[in-house]
Design an enzyme around this catalytic site. Structure first.
Site, PDB file in Angstrom:
ATOM      1  N   GLU A   1       0.833  -1.218   0.000  1.00  0.00           N
ATOM      2  CA  GLU A   1       0.000   0.000   0.000  1.00  0.00           C
ATOM      3  C   GLU A   1       0.858   1.255   0.000  1.00  0.00           C
ATOM      4  OE1 GLU A   1      -2.880  -0.192  -0.714  1.00  0.00           O
ATOM      5  OE2 GLU A   1      -3.332  -2.253  -0.186  1.00  0.00           O
TER       6      GLU A   1
HETATM    7  C1  LIG Z   1       2.696  -9.718   0.574  1.00  0.00           C
HETATM    8  C2  LIG Z   1       2.426  -8.652  -0.435  1.00  0.00           C
HETATM    9  C3  LIG Z   1       1.127  -8.340  -0.767  1.00  0.00           C
HETATM   10  C4  LIG Z   1       0.861  -7.383  -1.746  1.00  0.00           C
HETATM   11  N1  LIG Z   1      -0.440  -7.148  -2.142  1.00  0.00           N
HETATM   12  C5  LIG Z   1      -0.659  -6.397  -3.239  1.00  0.00           C
HETATM   13  C6  LIG Z   1      -1.964  -6.308  -3.819  1.00  0.00           C
HETATM   14  O1  LIG Z   1      -2.926  -6.862  -3.304  1.00  0.00           O
HETATM   15  N2  LIG Z   1      -2.108  -5.603  -4.962  1.00  0.00           N
HETATM   16  C7  LIG Z   1      -1.077  -4.967  -5.569  1.00  0.00           C
HETATM   17  O2  LIG Z   1      -1.282  -4.370  -6.605  1.00  0.00           O
HETATM   18  N3  LIG Z   1       0.169  -5.011  -5.042  1.00  0.00           N
HETATM   19  C8  LIG Z   1       0.397  -5.710  -3.898  1.00  0.00           C
HETATM   20  N4  LIG Z   1       1.650  -5.796  -3.377  1.00  0.00           N
HETATM   21  C9  LIG Z   1       2.730  -5.036  -3.993  1.00  0.00           C
HETATM   22  C10 LIG Z   1       3.178  -3.865  -3.119  1.00  0.00           C
HETATM   23  O3  LIG Z   1       2.174  -2.907  -3.024  1.00  0.00           O
HETATM   24  C11 LIG Z   1       4.477  -3.318  -3.717  1.00  0.00           C
HETATM   25  O4  LIG Z   1       5.474  -4.316  -3.514  1.00  0.00           O
HETATM   26  C12 LIG Z   1       4.892  -2.009  -3.094  1.00  0.00           C
HETATM   27  O5  LIG Z   1       3.997  -0.994  -3.459  1.00  0.00           O
HETATM   28  C13 LIG Z   1       6.301  -1.572  -3.494  1.00  0.00           C
HETATM   29  O6  LIG Z   1       6.519  -1.702  -4.857  1.00  0.00           O
HETATM   30  P1  LIG Z   1       7.800  -2.491  -5.403  1.00  0.00           P
HETATM   31  O7  LIG Z   1       7.863  -3.773  -4.663  1.00  0.00           O
HETATM   32  O8  LIG Z   1       7.718  -2.543  -6.864  1.00  0.00           O
HETATM   33  O9  LIG Z   1       9.017  -1.626  -4.942  1.00  0.00           O
HETATM   34  P2  LIG Z   1       9.722  -0.430  -5.762  1.00  0.00           P
HETATM   35  O10 LIG Z   1       8.665   0.460  -6.309  1.00  0.00           O
HETATM   36  O11 LIG Z   1      10.685  -1.016  -6.719  1.00  0.00           O
HETATM   37  O12 LIG Z   1      10.501   0.327  -4.619  1.00  0.00           O
HETATM   38  C14 LIG Z   1      11.749  -0.125  -4.088  1.00  0.00           C
HETATM   39  C15 LIG Z   1      12.259   0.874  -3.060  1.00  0.00           C
HETATM   40  O13 LIG Z   1      12.488   2.142  -3.678  1.00  0.00           O
HETATM   41  C16 LIG Z   1      11.772   3.169  -3.032  1.00  0.00           C
HETATM   42  N5  LIG Z   1      11.295   4.120  -4.045  1.00  0.00           N
HETATM   43  C17 LIG Z   1      10.699   3.831  -5.220  1.00  0.00           C
HETATM   44  N6  LIG Z   1      10.424   4.959  -5.898  1.00  0.00           N
HETATM   45  C18 LIG Z   1      10.850   5.986  -5.146  1.00  0.00           C
HETATM   46  C19 LIG Z   1      10.861   7.403  -5.295  1.00  0.00           C
HETATM   47  N7  LIG Z   1      10.337   8.006  -6.354  1.00  0.00           N
HETATM   48  N8  LIG Z   1      11.374   8.155  -4.301  1.00  0.00           N
HETATM   49  C20 LIG Z   1      11.892   7.583  -3.186  1.00  0.00           C
HETATM   50  N9  LIG Z   1      11.913   6.240  -3.002  1.00  0.00           N
HETATM   51  C21 LIG Z   1      11.407   5.452  -3.957  1.00  0.00           C
HETATM   52  C22 LIG Z   1      10.628   2.461  -2.298  1.00  0.00           C
HETATM   53  O14 LIG Z   1      10.184   3.208  -1.167  1.00  0.00           O
HETATM   54  C23 LIG Z   1      11.279   1.140  -1.916  1.00  0.00           C
HETATM   55  O15 LIG Z   1      11.976   1.293  -0.722  1.00  0.00           O
HETATM   56  C24 LIG Z   1       1.932  -6.705  -2.367  1.00  0.00           C
HETATM   57  C25 LIG Z   1       3.259  -7.012  -2.009  1.00  0.00           C
HETATM   58  C26 LIG Z   1       3.503  -7.981  -1.072  1.00  0.00           C
HETATM   59  C27 LIG Z   1       4.933  -8.321  -0.760  1.00  0.00           C
END
Ligand SMILES: Cc1cc2nc3c(=O)[nH]c(=O)nc-3n(C[C@H](O)[C@H](O)[C@H](O)COP(=O)(O)OP(=O)(O)OC[C@H]3O[C@@H](n4cnc5c(N)ncnc54)[C@H](O)[C@@H]3O)c2cc1C
Length: 606
Positions: free
Chosen positions: A444
């Site tokens: 989220e």
């Molecule tokens: C158990 C689980 C359940 C989930 N459930 C759902 C679901 O129901 N539906 C759904 O759609 N998704 C779901 N997700 C996905 C989840 O919402 C994402 O993993 C999360 O939003 C982070 O995205 P990412 O993993 O791609 O990380 P990334 O976007 O790659 O981010 C990696 C790191 O970089 C930082 N970062 C990225 N961009 C910036 C920026 N512009 N400025 C500063 N810092 C930045 C982030 O804070 C993070 O620390 C789930 C994930 C898990 C593990």
């Protein structure tokens, strides 16, 4: 083996003595039925369901986990029956509109229910929790026929919903979404693409699953401006509205993960699946924001609930476990050693947990009143008022989500620490609470993204500091009102100083950000944590005032309860709130301290 008791005394104290919910409900157009007796009955019933049905499945659900069997997800033993009980109890529609099968009670009651259920069994509560977000999106942005078809069975709990945003290449940066939606002659779309990490993507507890999917139409502009929102059901509803033919939706994989093992996290493949657009084309992200705000406040609960659960169990252990003697002399001379309760450092850990659980609950109950007003304004079609409350809640949402989940994780870690080595092994259930809570700061929107939203969007860009001025005015008014009361005067002075400091910091950051483009990102996390500590201080001051009044006037709770509140308030102000000053100092450090190290020099092998 852990145990759980719903904290009804604290809930009632907040409802009746801190936030005056009885008057609040009477001021709402949909609050007439939420009389104190009715609220008591609902929360009591909810507590029974949590203690007797949900909590007993918490540990077994973790051990068994979800399994992918013949292309479908099988939930752990007992989940299906528990969900049937949940549906039979009408819990899903508690705060939903009557015309779609709901009970039309205020949104805050739904949140209180969610907190108890989430504390008793977070992985279970994710199934109805995600469904609630999907329901809110359909309520606000769906056509009437979509609402009739999908919202009614979802409100009854017969169908559940998901939120399909994340793809392998993007979670935060949804502008990169690639899933395609091709229009058909009959007005529907064919949706093709892969979504990952989809919570409740598949399971065996409901008749149908309604996926809310972000995708692009063929001519859509690049980036976030070209994203639309679609309903893609697992089974296409037939003419009677029952689940009919299977749609082109399948589970590609079930994730193996650190915690919340009983919550199905799925890779979902959409293969020419029939979908229906929700809201306007290319406005999908805006529609999804409704979904995200609800989901984010829902996730903030994951900071409070596990802190409570971990505290309850750590406290019981600390009272039983004996180790050495108290520094101030033997306290239990008949025993081989004194209990952990006599060691200041153990008390520090327990009080931190208690302060987070109770302070966090108060933050949620405070914000929930804005949610109630917002929902009422929507129902009454008073857009201006709805927007005003939406803005107020929008400012609080990243603080609640970001700060409370970070604090909740700290609190569960401390719970494990109180158990010493016994916290690390499975038997006592403390390590499960830590594992299950870790995800809260990630999904989220990570804490980093909440912080950017708070400082960049909600504070600087959208309101030029106005949101902080608004919030601190509420805080200052409260402080001024109680300055005359000697017992709480010192808290009021602190709040007044913090209100001034928060505005000053905002102004400083605004000025610095004009010259230094990286400033917002570099200050955001400290700003978020600072805001959280101050908001929680406001709540502890409110609870202290109510506890003093309770003591003086013989309130509904026991004297012990009020004294414990006052002692915890003092602990919070003396030992936790000072952390805010570290964040205040750090946020003003120029971004150079983070940015000057060249990427090539950022290495480990020189
Ligand atoms: C158990 C689980 C359940 C989930 N459930 C759902 C679901 O129901 N539906 C759904 O759609 N998704 C779901 N997700 C996905 C989840 O919402 C994402 O993993 C999360 O939003 C982070 O995205 P990412 O993993 O791609 O990380 P990334 O976007 O790659 O981010 C990696 C790191 O970089 C930082 N970062 C990225 N961009 C910036 C920026 N512009 N400025 C500063 N810092 C930045 C982030 O804070 C993070 O620390 C789930 C994930 C898990 C593990």
């Amino acid at each position: 083996m852990a145990s759980y008791k719903a904290p009804l005394t604290d809930v009632k104290f907040l409802l009746n003595e801190v936030f005056d919910y009885p008057s609040h409900y009477q001021s709402l157009s949909n609050g007439g039925e939420a009389t104190p007796d009715m609220v008591d009955a609902i929360l009591g019933e909810c507590a029974r369901f949590c203690e007797n049905t949900l909590f007993p499945l918490y540990q077994s659900g973790d051990e068994e986990g979800c399994k992918l069997v013949d292309g479908g997800v099988k939930t752990p033993a007992g989940y299906k029956e528990a969900y049937e009980e949940y549906v039979a109890g009408g819990w899903q529609g508690l705060s939903s509109l009557e015309e779609y099968g709901g009970q039309n009670l205020p949104a805050s009651l739904g949140l209180m229910k969610q907190e108890m259920m989430g504390t008793a069994n977070w992985p279970f509560s994710m199934y109805p929790g995600l469904s609630m977000g999907a329901m809110n999106t359909l309520q606000l942005h769906g056509h009437e026929d979509q609402r009739q078809t999908y919202l009614t069975p979802m409100t009854e709990g017969r169908w559940t919903g998901t939120m399909c945003l994340t793809e392998p290449q993007c979670g935060t940066d949804l502008g990169q979404v690639r899933t395609k939606a091709v229009p058909q002659e009959d007005g529907s779309y064919r949706v093709t693409g892969t979504k990952i990490f989809i919570s409740s993507g598949d399971h065996d507890m409901a008749e149908n699953i309604v996926h809310i999917v972000l995708a692009r139409t063929p001519e859509a502009p690049k980036g976030t401006k070209g994203i639309s929102l679609f309903i893609v059901p697992k089974y296409l509803p037939d003419e009677q509205g029952n689940p009919g033919d299977a749609n082109g939706v399948s589970v590609g994989a079930l994730e193996e993960k650190m915690g919340i093992k009983a919550s199905a996290t799925c890779t979902m493949n959409f293969d020419d699946a029939r979908g229906y657009m929700v809201g306007e084309e290319n406005k999908g992200l805006e529609c999804m924001f409704t979904f995200m705000n609800t989901a984010r406040i829902g996730t903030a609960i994951q900071g409070v609930g596990p802190a409570e659960l971990s505290y309850q169990n750590a406290l019981a252990y600390a009272k039983e476990r004996r180790s050495m003697r108290a520094l101030s002399g033997k306290k239990e001379p008949d025993q081989v050693a004194d209990s952990l309760m006599y060691h200041a450092d153990v008390r520090r850990m327990l009080l931190t947990q208690k302060a987070v659980a109770e302070g966090g609950r108060a933050m949620l109950y405070d914000a929930a009143q804005f949610a109630d007003h917002m929902v009422c304004a929507y129902i009454e079609e008073d857009e201006k008022q709805a927007d005003q409350y939406d803005d107020k809640l929008g400012f609080l949402t990243p603080i609640l989500k970001g700060f409370l989940t970070e604090m909740g994780y700290e609190a569960t870690n401390l719970g494990m620490q109180v158990f010493g080595g016994h916290g690390y092994i499975k038997e006592h259930g403390m390590e499960q609470i830590v594992r299950d809570t870790r995800i809260a700061t990630l999904y989220e929107g990570t804490t980093g993204i909440q912080a950017l939203d708070l400082l960049g969007r909600k504070t600087l860009l959208m309101t030029q500091g106005g949101a902080v001025r608004d919030f601190t005015l509420r805080m200052s008014n409260f402080a001024r009102k109680h300055l005359g009361d000697k017992a709480v005067r010192h808290y009021c002075w602190r709040l007044l100083r913090l209100a001034a400091q928060w505005n000053w910091l905002t102004l400083r950051l605004m000025v610095m950000a004009r010259k230094d483009r990286d400033m917002v990102s570099s200050a955001a996390n400290d700003f978020l944590m600072y805001s959280g500590y101050v908001y929680m201080a406001f709540m502890w001051a409110r609870m202290a005032v109510a506890a003093q009044q309770g003591l003086r006037q013989g309130g509904a709770q026991s004297e012990d309860f009020y004294r414990a509140k006052l002692a915890t308030a003092e602990f919070y102000f003396e030992r936790m709130l000072p952390r805010a000053q570290g964040h205040a100092e750090s946020m003003l450090s120029p971004s150079e301290t983070l940015m000057k190290l060249d990427n090539d020099h950022f290495a480990f092998d020189y």
